[in-house]
Design a protein around this motif. Sequence first.
Motif, PDB file in Angstrom:
ATOM      1  N   SER A  37       0.230  -0.830   0.058  1.00 15.11           N
ATOM      2  CA  SER A  37       0.306  -0.149   0.035  1.00 15.11           C
ATOM      3  C   SER A  37       0.787   1.075  -0.175  1.00 15.11           C
ATOM      4  O   SER A  37       1.643   0.913   0.166  1.00 15.11           O
ATOM      5  CB  SER A  37      -1.143  -0.116   1.355  1.00 15.11           C
ATOM      6  OG  SER A  37      -2.095   1.175   1.222  1.00 15.11           O
ATOM      7  N   TYR A  38       0.340   2.537  -0.366  1.00 15.72           N
ATOM      8  CA  TYR A  38       1.144   3.739  -0.077  1.00 15.72           C
ATOM      9  C   TYR A  38       0.562   4.713   0.918  1.00 15.72           C
ATOM     10  O   TYR A  38      -0.659   4.218   0.978  1.00 15.72           O
ATOM     11  CB  TYR A  38       1.493   3.883  -1.538  1.00 15.72           C
ATOM     12  CG  TYR A  38      -0.303   4.500  -2.150  1.00 15.72           C
ATOM     13  CD1 TYR A  38      -0.635   5.828  -2.051  1.00 15.72           C
ATOM     14  CD2 TYR A  38      -0.490   3.898  -3.302  1.00 15.72           C
ATOM     15  CE1 TYR A  38      -1.473   6.128  -2.867  1.00 15.72           C
ATOM     16  CE2 TYR A  38      -1.874   4.020  -4.050  1.00 15.72           C
ATOM     17  CZ  TYR A  38      -2.308   5.481  -4.201  1.00 15.72           C
ATOM     18  OH  TYR A  38      -3.488   4.992  -4.423  1.00 15.72           O
ATOM     19  N   GLY A  39       1.191   5.471   1.184  1.00 21.66           N
ATOM     20  CA  GLY A  39       0.492   7.103   2.024  1.00 21.66           C
ATOM     21  C   GLY A  39      -0.635   7.160   2.157  1.00 21.66           C
ATOM     22  O   GLY A  39      -2.079   6.547   2.883  1.00 21.66           O
ATOM     23  N   THR A  40      -1.235   7.590   0.774  1.00 22.75           N
ATOM     24  CA  THR A  40      -2.716   8.215   0.359  1.00 22.75           C
ATOM     25  C   THR A  40      -3.625   7.198   0.902  1.00 22.75           C
ATOM     26  O   THR A  40      -4.821   7.392   0.972  1.00 22.75           O
ATOM     27  CB  THR A  40      -2.387   8.971  -0.848  1.00 22.75           C
ATOM     28  OG1 THR A  40      -1.262   9.913  -0.910  1.00 22.75           O
ATOM     29  CG2 THR A  40      -3.801   9.297  -1.014  1.00 22.75           C
ATOM     30  N   GLU A  41      -3.055   5.698  -0.002  1.00 21.97           N
ATOM     31  CA  GLU A  41      -4.309   4.990   0.392  1.00 21.97           C
ATOM     32  C   GLU A  41      -5.106   4.198   1.429  1.00 21.97           C
ATOM     33  O   GLU A  41      -5.898   3.791   1.570  1.00 21.97           O
ATOM     34  CB  GLU A  41      -3.803   4.011  -0.534  1.00 21.97           C
ATOM     35  CG  GLU A  41      -5.232   2.772  -0.630  1.00 21.97           C
ATOM     36  CD  GLU A  41      -4.218   1.342  -1.404  1.00 21.97           C
ATOM     37  OE1 GLU A  41      -5.053   1.043  -2.328  1.00 21.97           O
ATOM     38  OE2 GLU A  41      -3.180   0.754  -1.608  1.00 21.97           O
ATOM     39  N   LEU A  42      -3.651   4.085   2.326  1.00 23.70           N
ATOM     40  CA  LEU A  42      -3.924   3.542   3.771  1.00 23.70           C
ATOM     41  C   LEU A  42      -4.758   5.292   4.584  1.00 23.70           C
ATOM     42  O   LEU A  42      -6.537   4.587   5.568  1.00 23.70           O
ATOM     43  CB  LEU A  42      -2.182   4.194   4.303  1.00 23.70           C
ATOM     44  CG  LEU A  42      -1.493   2.893   4.374  1.00 23.70           C
ATOM     45  CD1 LEU A  42      -0.207   3.446   4.630  1.00 23.70           C
ATOM     46  CD2 LEU A  42      -2.189   1.461   4.710  1.00 23.70           C
TER      47      LEU A  42
END
Length: 114
Positions: A37-42
Amino acid sequence: MKFEEIYQFFNNPPPTYLNRELAVCYILDIILQQEESYGTELITQLTENFPQYRLSDTVLYSALNFLEHTGVIQGYWRKRKGRGRPRKMYKVVGEQKAQAEDLAKLWRNYVHKS
């Protein structure tokens, strides 16, 4: 203040912001489920799946830095299909999977008690 405001607060409470400890456990839960995953998605997934909680950018990246520094997750750059720029993706390091699963379980227990 009015009594109506008090009732409104309890009927529609403001969101609770995660601290770093909760953020670490939440992040690991998502990454384990999705494999990466990546930051914005989290942040987006937290808002969608747990509308009573919020995660600030500061706490998110502090938690990601902690997990990366301790070797539980690994960050790498990858361009996602249909997205413009490359994203810094995160995945759990194989040797640390048991630790990650234990911490993710703390998050799941926490949100089910709330």
